[in-house]
Scaffold this motif. Sequence first.
Motif, PDB file in Angstrom:
ATOM      1  N   LYS A   2       0.824  -1.209   0.000  1.00 29.34           N
ATOM      2  CA  LYS A   2       0.000   0.000   0.000  1.00 29.34           C
ATOM      3  C   LYS A   2       0.858   1.258   0.000  1.00 29.34           C
ATOM      4  N   ARG A   3       1.923   1.272   0.789  1.00 26.46           N
ATOM      5  CA  ARG A   3       2.785   2.460   0.848  1.00 26.46           C
ATOM      6  C   ARG A   3       3.492   2.683  -0.485  1.00 26.46           C
ATOM      7  N   ARG A   5       2.510   1.725  -3.491  1.00 30.81           N
ATOM      8  CA  ARG A   5       1.550   2.133  -4.520  1.00 30.81           C
ATOM      9  C   ARG A   5       1.138   3.595  -4.380  1.00 30.81           C
ATOM     10  N   ALA A   6       1.270   4.148  -3.177  1.00 30.06           N
ATOM     11  CA  ALA A   6       0.896   5.550  -2.958  1.00 30.06           C
ATOM     12  C   ALA A   6       1.966   6.518  -3.455  1.00 30.06           C
ATOM     13  N   ASP A  72       0.746  -9.002  -5.763  1.00 27.36           N
ATOM     14  CA  ASP A  72       1.859  -8.244  -5.191  1.00 27.36           C
ATOM     15  C   ASP A  72       3.221  -8.676  -5.733  1.00 27.36           C
TER      16      ASP A  72
END
Length: 217
Positions: A2-3, A5-6, A72
């Motif tokens: 998540k980090r 991809r941000a 992933d």
Amino acid sequence: MKRLRALDTCAVSDALDRHGRTGVVHGLRPLAADRPLAGRAVTVLLGPPPAQHAGSPQRHLGTAAVDASGPDDVVVVAHQGRIDCAGWGGLLSRAAAIRGVEGVVVDGAARDLSEASEVGLPVFARAATPVTARGRAVELAWGEPVEIAGIPVAPGDLVLADAGGVVVVPAGQAQDVLATAERIVATEAAMATAIQAGTPVSSVMGKTYEELTDGNR
């Protein structure tokens, strides 16, 4: 993930600079399913068929890596920058998409890119070609450290690719590099807000901006 991809590749590149690391893979561009990809590397090493090689290889290149991959994961194909034959093709794209693979990075050419787009699998490569790997390239290894465009990639390293390019972050430094990239993003967001509010860009992009990638700070 998540980090990761941000973030975007520019922020991660700046963060790598800050930590004194090289990780930008030059010369690759999105050729199918034009969207960012982010995940952990599953590596494949290709090379010319050995001179003594007789008959077909035991398995088609890339198949073992695809079968071992899933969400992933990013399949990273070290094809030595070759554009005379493909290091990735349509059936591999279909199989990877079914397994939920995040995308593919090829240091060389890829083919059947319409199939990759059809199944929504991002493919970043040097070029497109219709030329098959059969008789021209074989898999030498998978799941081992490789090098793409001079950048080392080990299984489990973080890979981020978008319209800006492709970057690789060593797994052992991922937390530090991501934290630095997040601070850079926050700083630049504040600068963008100031510019939008009418602050002269010469004031916004002053000493603070120049020091964003200064490893001594």
